[in-house]
Design an enzyme around this catalytic site. Structure first.
Site, PDB file in Angstrom:
ATOM      1  N   SER A  24     101.724  54.495  13.087  1.00  0.00           N
ATOM      2  CA  SER A  24     102.346  55.121  12.046  1.00  0.00           C
ATOM      3  C   SER A  24     103.539  54.084  11.968  1.00  0.00           C
ATOM      4  O   SER A  24     103.650  53.344  11.505  1.00  0.00           O
ATOM      5  CB  SER A  24     102.657  56.459  12.442  1.00  0.00           C
ATOM      6  OG  SER A  24     102.974  57.373  11.328  1.00  0.00           O
ATOM      7  N   GLU A  77      93.139  60.457   8.981  1.00  0.00           N
ATOM      8  CA  GLU A  77      94.853  60.553   9.037  1.00  0.00           C
ATOM      9  C   GLU A  77      95.320  61.507   8.354  1.00  0.00           C
ATOM     10  O   GLU A  77      96.367  62.312   8.984  1.00  0.00           O
ATOM     11  CB  GLU A  77      95.240  59.107   8.414  1.00  0.00           C
ATOM     12  CG  GLU A  77      94.558  57.940   8.998  1.00  0.00           C
ATOM     13  CD  GLU A  77      95.346  57.159  10.169  1.00  0.00           C
ATOM     14  OE1 GLU A  77      96.162  58.031  10.591  1.00  0.00           O
ATOM     15  OE2 GLU A  77      94.946  56.083  10.472  1.00  0.00           O
ATOM     16  N   HIS A 133      95.737  61.670  12.433  1.00  0.00           N
ATOM     17  CA  HIS A 133      96.943  60.800  12.661  1.00  0.00           C
ATOM     18  C   HIS A 133      97.424  60.790  13.982  1.00  0.00           C
ATOM     19  O   HIS A 133      97.803  61.911  14.412  1.00  0.00           O
ATOM     20  CB  HIS A 133      97.798  61.356  11.528  1.00  0.00           C
ATOM     21  CG  HIS A 133      98.919  60.055  11.296  1.00  0.00           C
ATOM     22  ND1 HIS A 133      98.755  58.771  11.086  1.00  0.00           N
ATOM     23  CD2 HIS A 133     100.370  60.090  11.530  1.00  0.00           C
ATOM     24  CE1 HIS A 133      99.843  58.340  11.181  1.00  0.00           C
ATOM     25  NE2 HIS A 133     100.642  59.078  11.310  1.00  0.00           N
TER      26      HIS A 133
END
Length: 508
Positions: free
Chosen positions: A207, A330, A421
């Site tokens: 991320s 995600e 995610h």
């Protein structure tokens, strides 16, 4: 009766700045809260990092240092339980240029690969102190030195005052990234004393950590400080432009009631007041349905002279091999309507919604409408950027790039988030203790495979290893992609998995 000496429990290592006392657990020595830069308060706010001071005697390194100022995590949201940004030991403080290190040996001749992990949280949250940043298990399993670090984020790291305050603030929009460069310089200078090889340094992250890695790839100051790079669910093709950053800086000053000719006040206010102004802007972004975008690295023409991966891969890092990856679902962490119906989903897609939905249903006939919607958003954001980054790296013709797709869903909350995610962060570090994965046989097998791939990549610049099938590099002709599958085993390197869906979004 076994007799212990203090050195059996508390190892001492001498660095260029002074001696550090760490802690041994299960054969792995950890050293936490190590300064790699001087205090960033007061006059040093919004300034490039300064080398840390030397010290006499032995300094304790058994506890975490400060993590950067940021908005407190929201424990009332389910996903906060998974990300765990609410659990960051060490305390919040502006003086936060510290790193944590785990090593299975302190032999200066060991020359082990070094794995520097950059924390997630965009450019505005997270730290290298959080439980999911723990590097002990990866150091042991991967026979590597693992490093995590804290650096300035949000307005403290990316408030671009260059057009307002002139030369004094020329780098203010990039000091958070220059902090990371300073940490890598500390690694180059000191890591051999902890058994590491300064010529085999992997920088990787998920991320926001992947985005920071993307930016590092285009920074001349980072050249030669790392030798492999990994971008997990965070492919950043572009940085903030000076115009956007300048507008954000003006808004920030207006909230604080500081005029352009009174910037010295920024160096005397308590950090809590600066953070409150930042959060005011952050929440305005969130209210508009966006992740916070006011403060992030700025393409300032010097420390970041070009866009990271637009229109092509940066030449300064053409010799650095990469891994680029995403997970299937995600964006499931952002959606809120778990009860979305198939009809509501189709209607939300517009006139051609039926055809688009049919494309996804051909791939997954039984997925909930909520997950299908999250997957669509993922494909046109996270995954589209990851495809572009891998394509541009491959087209460069320099060092190779490998890609993987994680499809194994998280068991948390009955699986409602799918492969959400961050689901691959724990396995990357050979860690299955937390809610995204859980202690079961499938998670163990996946952690063995993914952590082995990252450890091999750190050691050799190639992720192939005995625990995974052959993994060819990604090319524009074959688009080889390793798929980490829900059955707890790698299905093998597939040529352009989900290719029809990729092609659909490529022109949109």
């Amino acid at each position: 009766m076994q007799t212990f000496k203090a050195s059996d429990l508390f190892p001492i290592v001498e660095t260029a700045q002074g001696k550090l006392r760490g802690l041994i657990s299960g054969g792995v020595s950890s050293f936490k809260g190590i300064r790699y830069g001087a205090n960033t308060t007061g006059a040093n706010r919004y300034q490039p990092p300064v080398a840390p001071p030397r010290w006499a005697g032995v300094q304790d390194a058994t506890g975490h240092g400060n993590h950067a100022p940021q908005m407190p995590s929201n424990r009332t949201r389910e996903y906060a339980d998974l990300i765990m940004f609410d659990q960051q030991p060490g305390g919040m403080g502006e003086d936060c240029l510290v790193l944590n290190l785990w090593t299975p040996t302190r032999d200066a001749n060991a020359r082990l690969p070094v794995m520097v992990h950059l924390h997630g949280g965009g450019y505005y949250a997270g730290s290298g102190n959080s439980p999911v940043s723990d590097g002990e298990m990866l150091a042991r399993f991967g026979n590597a030195v693992v490093v995590t670090l804290n650096h300035r984020i949000g307005s403290f790291g990316f408030l671009d005052l260059s057009n307002i305050g002139g030369e004094r603030y020329a780098q203010s929009g990039m000091v958070g990234m220059l902090d990371i460069v300073a940490a890598l310089q500390w690694v180059r200078e000191n890591i051999a004393a902890f058994g590491g090889d300064p010529s085999r340094v992997l920088v990787f992250g998920q991320s926001g950590g992947g985005a920071k890695t993307s930016v590092l790839m285009a920074m001349p100051a980072a050249k030669g400080l790392f030798h492999r790079a990994g971008v997990m669910s965070g492919s950043a093709l572009r940085a903030t432009t000076p115009d956007h950053a300048g507008t954000a800086a003006e808004t920030f000053l207006k909230i604080l009631g500081i005029g352009k000719d009174s910037l010295d006040k920024l160096h005397t206010l308590p950090f809590q007041e600066l953070l409150a102004a930042q959060i005011t802007m952050e929440m305005a972004d969130r209210a508009a349905g966006e992740a916070p975008r006011s403060f992030s690295p700025v393409m300032n023409g010097s420390s970041l002279p070009r866009q990271p991966f637009d229109p092509d891969a940066p030449e300064v890092s053409s010799d650095v091999p990469m891994i680029v990856s995403t997970v299937l679902d995600e964006r499931s962490y952002r959606a809120v309507n778990f009860d979305l119906s198939e009809a509501e989903l189709a209607k939300s897609l517009g006139p051609n919604g039926d055809k688009l939905l049919a494309l996804y249903r051909a791939e997954d006939p039984t997925g909930t409408p909520y997950l299908i919607q999250a997957r669509m958003i993922t494909d046109k954001t996270f995954r589209k950027a990851a495809h572009a980054q891998a394509e541009r790296k491959a087209a460069q013709g320099g060092a190779p790039v490998w890609t993987y797709l994680w499809t194994a869903p998280s068991p948390a909350y009955g699986g409602r988030f799918g492969a959400t995610h961050g689901v691959d962060v724990g396995p990357t570090k050979h860690d299955i203790r937390y809610g995204l994965n859980g202690p079961n046989a499938e998670s163990v097998r996946l952690a063995n495979q993914l952590a082995s791939a990252w450890a091999a990549f750190a050691a050799t610049g190639n992720p192939n290893n005995p625990l995974t099938p052959e993994w060819p590099a990604f090319t524009l002709e074959h688009r080889a992609t390793m798929v980490f599958d829900k059955d707890g085993a790698v299905t093998g390197s597939q040529d352009d998995p989900r290719g029809a869906i990729r092609e659909f979004w490529a022109t949109r």
